[in-house]
Enzyme design. Structure first.
Site, PDB file in Angstrom:
ATOM      1  N   CYS A  27      -5.397  -6.469   0.101  1.00  0.00           N
ATOM      2  CA  CYS A  27      -4.265  -6.569   1.036  1.00  0.00           C
ATOM      3  C   CYS A  27      -3.152  -7.491   0.526  1.00  0.00           C
ATOM      4  O   CYS A  27      -1.985  -7.318   0.881  1.00  0.00           O
ATOM      5  CB  CYS A  27      -4.756  -7.059   2.388  1.00  0.00           C
ATOM      6  SG  CYS A  27      -5.813  -8.507   2.265  1.00  0.00           S
TER       7      CYS A  27
ATOM      8  N   HIS B  67       0.810 -10.372   6.010  1.00  0.00           N
ATOM      9  CA  HIS B  67       0.867 -11.151   4.767  1.00  0.00           C
ATOM     10  C   HIS B  67       2.303 -11.123   4.238  1.00  0.00           C
ATOM     11  O   HIS B  67       2.863 -10.053   3.967  1.00  0.00           O
ATOM     12  CB  HIS B  67      -0.045 -10.542   3.705  1.00  0.00           C
ATOM     13  CG  HIS B  67      -1.524 -10.732   3.962  1.00  0.00           C
ATOM     14  ND1 HIS B  67      -2.030 -11.460   5.008  1.00  0.00           N
ATOM     15  CD2 HIS B  67      -2.602 -10.290   3.256  1.00  0.00           C
ATOM     16  CE1 HIS B  67      -3.360 -11.451   4.948  1.00  0.00           C
ATOM     17  NE2 HIS B  67      -3.725 -10.741   3.898  1.00  0.00           N
TER      18      HIS B  67
HETATM   19  P1  NAP Z   1     -18.541  -7.080   8.202  1.00  0.00           P
HETATM   20  O1  NAP Z   1     -17.769  -7.274   9.450  1.00  0.00           O
HETATM   21  O2  NAP Z   1     -19.501  -8.122   7.776  1.00  0.00           O
HETATM   22  O3  NAP Z   1     -19.303  -5.671   8.337  1.00  0.00           O
HETATM   23  C1  NAP Z   1     -20.177  -5.222   7.340  1.00  0.00           C
HETATM   24  C2  NAP Z   1     -20.660  -3.842   7.655  1.00  0.00           C
HETATM   25  O4  NAP Z   1     -21.530  -3.438   6.577  1.00  0.00           O
HETATM   26  C3  NAP Z   1     -21.507  -3.772   8.935  1.00  0.00           C
HETATM   27  O5  NAP Z   1     -21.269  -2.537   9.565  1.00  0.00           O
HETATM   28  C4  NAP Z   1     -22.928  -3.829   8.402  1.00  0.00           C
HETATM   29  O6  NAP Z   1     -23.875  -3.271   9.275  1.00  0.00           O
HETATM   30  C5  NAP Z   1     -22.753  -2.952   7.170  1.00  0.00           C
HETATM   31  N1  NAP Z   1     -23.864  -3.053   6.229  1.00  0.00           N
HETATM   32  C6  NAP Z   1     -24.479  -4.152   5.762  1.00  0.00           C
HETATM   33  N2  NAP Z   1     -25.457  -3.793   4.924  1.00  0.00           N
HETATM   34  C7  NAP Z   1     -25.462  -2.434   4.858  1.00  0.00           C
HETATM   35  C8  NAP Z   1     -26.252  -1.472   4.177  1.00  0.00           C
HETATM   36  N3  NAP Z   1     -27.264  -1.831   3.389  1.00  0.00           N
HETATM   37  N4  NAP Z   1     -25.965  -0.160   4.331  1.00  0.00           N
HETATM   38  C9  NAP Z   1     -24.953   0.218   5.160  1.00  0.00           C
HETATM   39  N5  NAP Z   1     -24.176  -0.648   5.837  1.00  0.00           N
HETATM   40  C10 NAP Z   1     -24.421  -1.967   5.688  1.00  0.00           C
HETATM   41  O7  NAP Z   1     -17.578  -6.863   6.953  1.00  0.00           O
HETATM   42  P2  NAP Z   1     -16.032  -6.344   6.947  1.00  0.00           P
HETATM   43  O8  NAP Z   1     -15.146  -7.526   7.144  1.00  0.00           O
HETATM   44  O9  NAP Z   1     -15.906  -5.179   7.820  1.00  0.00           O
HETATM   45  O10 NAP Z   1     -15.870  -5.934   5.427  1.00  0.00           O
HETATM   46  C11 NAP Z   1     -16.499  -4.758   4.922  1.00  0.00           C
HETATM   47  C12 NAP Z   1     -15.979  -4.486   3.534  1.00  0.00           C
HETATM   48  O11 NAP Z   1     -14.574  -4.293   3.592  1.00  0.00           O
HETATM   49  C13 NAP Z   1     -16.218  -5.610   2.526  1.00  0.00           C
HETATM   50  O12 NAP Z   1     -16.448  -5.046   1.265  1.00  0.00           O
HETATM   51  C14 NAP Z   1     -14.920  -6.367   2.527  1.00  0.00           C
HETATM   52  O13 NAP Z   1     -14.682  -7.029   1.310  1.00  0.00           O
HETATM   53  C15 NAP Z   1     -13.959  -5.232   2.717  1.00  0.00           C
HETATM   54  N6  NAP Z   1     -12.722  -5.684   3.330  1.00  0.00           N
HETATM   55  C16 NAP Z   1     -11.630  -5.184   2.857  1.00  0.00           C
HETATM   56  C17 NAP Z   1     -10.454  -5.585   3.372  1.00  0.00           C
HETATM   57  C18 NAP Z   1      -9.275  -5.030   2.779  1.00  0.00           C
HETATM   58  O14 NAP Z   1      -8.193  -5.478   3.023  1.00  0.00           O
HETATM   59  N7  NAP Z   1      -9.457  -4.038   1.977  1.00  0.00           N
HETATM   60  C19 NAP Z   1     -10.342  -6.479   4.420  1.00  0.00           C
HETATM   61  C20 NAP Z   1     -11.501  -6.968   4.920  1.00  0.00           C
HETATM   62  C21 NAP Z   1     -12.692  -6.537   4.353  1.00  0.00           C
HETATM   63  P3  NAP Z   1     -24.692  -4.176  10.354  1.00  0.00           P
HETATM   64  O15 NAP Z   1     -23.737  -4.444  11.465  1.00  0.00           O
HETATM   65  O16 NAP Z   1     -25.797  -3.310  10.748  1.00  0.00           O
HETATM   66  O17 NAP Z   1     -25.116  -5.424   9.640  1.00  0.00           O
END
Ligand code: NAP
Length: 364
Positions: free
Chosen positions: A158, A251
């Site tokens: 981002c 941002h």
């Molecule tokens: P989060 O709130 O911690 O959510 C993580 C998700 O992954 C939850 O649904 C969790 O399920 C699931 N998960 C964990 N282990 C898993 C597995 N073995 N198989 C399938 N699902 C699994 O994280 P988030 O903030 O949404 O971030 C998720 C991803 O997006 C990360 O890689 C992060 O770096 C990325 N991200 C990107 C941006 C961007 O700007 N591109 C911004 C923020 C985040 P449970 O609820 O069951 O634990």
């Protein structure tokens, strides 16, 4: 039109929840399958996110409330239901790469919000308006993965999604040096002021790994396809400092640039004003495309985070304060919405582009 059947892997997380809202009334995409970790599997979606739904002002869409969450590791079960998936999971890099490849090898296109595959040479990292053509590398990727229909496509971090769009129409002037300082909202860390009270009235001068991502990812986006890989450009050299500031969303970036072929101020403004016709998405009618990619403000007090981050549903980029720089050539500021353009919205636009261009097709 027959809608695409969409799965969200990581559906219970912060980014997954944002996808749920963005896709609620999407004209092309129908969310039919939700998956998360084994600990959420088997629960109704509403129960799986109980106590952690992150958008108090917006209820969980009715359509997905009762869907039973699958285990994301059960690739076959998910693959049987979907045309493609959005993936946003909290696994480490190796685990994320393995999971995304497993889906792709099972024939499922993966539109990823994770960083694990951003520097895989045959994985396109799309800001569709700028480098949509990088999707052509998917043919080589499919060969490597041994799949005819699967693919992995990622979106960039981002932090770069305001200044890379602003630099892109100026590439003909060969920017050599870019100095950028980003002022990043707390939602980029998945936080609100309630959950991060230390951020009220505060600036933190460190976001782990962010300077490096901000310096390196643009080089892939401005790169070109050579054989079976995307080769990074070696110009401009970018120096980035990324700061966390007391804003909820949005941002901002303050940018100074030195060009090999220094343009006039009028040329820069003209390129920004007329860049829409040159985007890779021009004329495609993608539902999430902003009406205008770049908006320049003459008012020196704009863009402002609160006033301007939502332009064109959070998918537009705003720029202001173009002026001469006493050390380099020019300086300006720019702004993008980090959780829409910079995250789930950018992923949705990427998926729309891949569908329109035929890389993602109905699987049954
Ligand atoms: P989060 O709130 O911690 O959510 C993580 C998700 O992954 C939850 O649904 C969790 O399920 C699931 N998960 C964990 N282990 C898993 C597995 N073995 N198989 C399938 N699902 C699994 O994280 P988030 O903030 O949404 O971030 C998720 C991803 O997006 C990360 O890689 C992060 O770096 C990325 N991200 C990107 C941006 C961007 O700007 N591109 C911004 C923020 C985040 P449970 O609820 O069951 O634990």
């Amino acid at each position: 039109m027959q809608k695409y059947r969409v799965g969200i892997v990581g559906a219970t997380g912060m980014v997954g929840q944002r996808f749920m809202l963005l896709l609620k009334d999407h004209p092309w995409f129908d969310v039919v399958c939700l998956a998360a970790s084994a600990s959420s599997a088997g629960k109704r979606y509403e129960d799986a996110v109980a106590g952690r739904w992150a958008f108090p002002a917006e209820p969980i869409p009715e359509k997905v409330k009762d869907l039973v969450v699958l285990d994301g590791a059960d690739v076959e079960a998910v693959a049987a239901q979907v045309d493609f998936i959005f993936c946003a999971v909290s696994l480490n890099k190796e685990e994320t790469k393995a999971l995304e490849e497993k889906y792709a090898k099972a024939g499922v296109p993966v539109v990823s919000n994770n960083s694990a595959n951003r520097h895989t040479p045959d994985v396109p990292m799309l800001i569709p308006e700028i480098n949509g053509k990088h999707a052509e590398i998917i043919a080589a990727q499919r060969k490597r993965l041994g799949t005819e229909t699967g693919l992995i496509s990622v979106k960039p971090n981002c932090s770069i999604q305001s200044y890379v769009p602003a630099l892109w129409p100026l590439m003909e002037f060969e920017p050599e040096v870019v100095m950028v300082c980003t002022y990043q909202a707390i939602s980029g860390a998945g936080k609100t002021f309630e959950r991060w009270p230390e951020m009220v009235d505060n600036v933190i001068p460190y976001i782990g790994g962010e300077d490096e991502k901000s310096e390196n990812e643009p080089l892939k986006i401005f790169g070109h396809i050579e054989g079976d890989k995307i080769v990074d450009t070696n110009m401009p050299r970018i120096s980035a400092q990324c700061l966390r500031v007391a804003c909820s969303d949005g941002h901002m970036a303050a940018v100074s640039v030195k060009f090999k072929k220094k343009p006039t101020m009028e040329q820069i403004l003209e390129r920004w004003a007329n860049c829409d016709a040159n985007t890779a998405t021009a004329g495609l009618g993608l539902p999430s495309s902003p009406e205008k990619f770049l908006t320049y403000f003459e008012d020196p007090s704009r863009p402002q985070t609160r006033l301007d981050r939502d332009i064109y549903n959070g998918m537009g980029i705003t720029i202001g304060r173009l002026r001469e720089d006493p050390v380099l050539d020019y300086k300006f500021v720019c702004l993008s919405h980090n959780t829409v353009r910079g995250a789930a919205g950018g992923g949705v636009l990427g998926a729309e582009y891949l569908c329109k261009m035929g890389y993602i097709q109905h699987r049954v």
